[in-house]
Motif scaffolding. Structure first.
Motif, short mmCIF file in Angstrom:
data_model
loop_
_atom_site.label_atom_id
_atom_site.label_comp_id
_atom_site.label_asym_id
_atom_site.label_seq_id
_atom_site.Cartn_x
_atom_site.Cartn_y
_atom_site.Cartn_z
N LEU A 257 24.22 34.96 103.78
CA LEU A 257 22.84 34.29 104.00
C LEU A 257 22.97 33.41 105.21
O LEU A 257 23.88 32.81 105.41
N SER A 258 21.86 33.08 106.02
CA SER A 258 21.66 32.27 106.73
C SER A 258 21.70 30.60 106.16
O SER A 258 21.47 30.74 104.84
N GLU A 259 22.06 29.65 106.78
CA GLU A 259 21.52 28.50 106.16
C GLU A 259 20.30 28.14 105.59
O GLU A 259 20.00 27.67 104.50
N GLN A 260 19.09 28.79 106.32
CA GLN A 260 17.82 28.63 105.97
C GLN A 260 17.64 29.49 104.75
O GLN A 260 16.94 29.15 103.73
N GLN A 261 18.29 30.63 104.81
CA GLN A 261 18.05 31.63 103.40
C GLN A 261 18.86 30.92 102.14
O GLN A 261 18.02 31.04 100.99
N ALA A 262 19.84 30.18 102.35
CA ALA A 262 20.43 29.42 101.35
C ALA A 262 19.55 28.45 100.61
O ALA A 262 19.37 28.52 99.54
N GLU A 263 19.17 27.66 101.70
CA GLU A 263 18.23 26.50 101.28
C GLU A 263 17.20 27.12 100.51
O GLU A 263 16.76 26.45 99.52
N SER A 264 16.46 28.20 101.23
CA SER A 264 15.15 28.60 100.42
C SER A 264 15.65 29.16 98.98
O SER A 264 14.81 29.10 98.33
N PHE A 265 16.87 29.77 99.03
CA PHE A 265 17.32 30.50 97.68
C PHE A 265 17.34 29.07 96.58
O PHE A 265 16.75 29.32 95.50
N VAL A 266 18.09 28.22 96.99
CA VAL A 266 17.97 26.98 95.95
C VAL A 266 16.89 26.59 95.61
O VAL A 266 16.44 26.36 94.48
N GLU A 267 15.83 26.23 96.49
CA GLU A 267 14.52 25.81 96.24
C GLU A 267 13.79 26.69 95.32
O GLU A 267 13.09 26.46 94.54
#
Length: 159
Positions: A129-139
């Motif tokens: 995952l990209s950093e943005q994908q990881a953050e979006s996943f957590v959200e």
């Protein structure tokens, strides 16, 4: 080599997101269990220890509430952890029926190894995952958790 598409049972096709969550939870738990076994821990025990690292001396009821599991699950886990020398349980001074859980020196020494395990699990989980994908996943995961937690109970829906 590309990852093969998962075989989703036709009945699960009515809930593709739910099936993906199930598969994710199962894979994540299995990998975590492997890492925990190397530390002589059972899945979930690290979460109890994490709660106690933040605030030692909690009652079994407080731990139960924090983790959202049933009484028998907490009791069994704490019994195993006490047998392993990680925690001690003793009656509370204000009410002998209430059990207070304290870390032992051995339990406190697990803080850094558990943090390292959690970091390794995170790195493996987010590897593709990209950093943005990881953050979006957590959200997204927390939004789903909130939606499930705030669902109307069956008797409320029919009222």
């Amino acid at each position: 080599m590309p990852t093969p598409e998962p075989r989703i049972p036709t009945t699960a096709g009515a809930g593709p997101m739910s099936y993906a969550i199930f598969q994710l939870a199962r894979a994540h738990r299995a990998h975590a269990a492997t890492l925990l076994r190397a530390m002589d821990l059972h899945p979930g025990q690290e979460l109890l220890l994490m709660q106690l690292f933040d605030r030692d001396g909690q009652t079994q009821s407080e731990l139960l509430e924090c983790l959202g599991v049933d009484h028998s699950t907490i009791s069994k886990a704490l019994r195993r952890m006490q047998d392993a020398g990680l925690v001690v349980r003793e009656p509370a001074a204000h009410d002998r029926r209430v059990m207070v859980v304290h870390l032992t020196d051995k339990g406190r020494a697990m803080r850094e190894p558990i943090a390292a395990l959690w970091q390794a699990l995170e790195e493996t989980s987010a590897r593709n995952l990209s950093e943005q994908q990881a953050e979006s996943f957590v959200e997204t995961a927390y939004a789903i958790t909130e939606a499930i937690g705030s669902r109307a109970l069956p008797q409320e829906e029919s009222a």
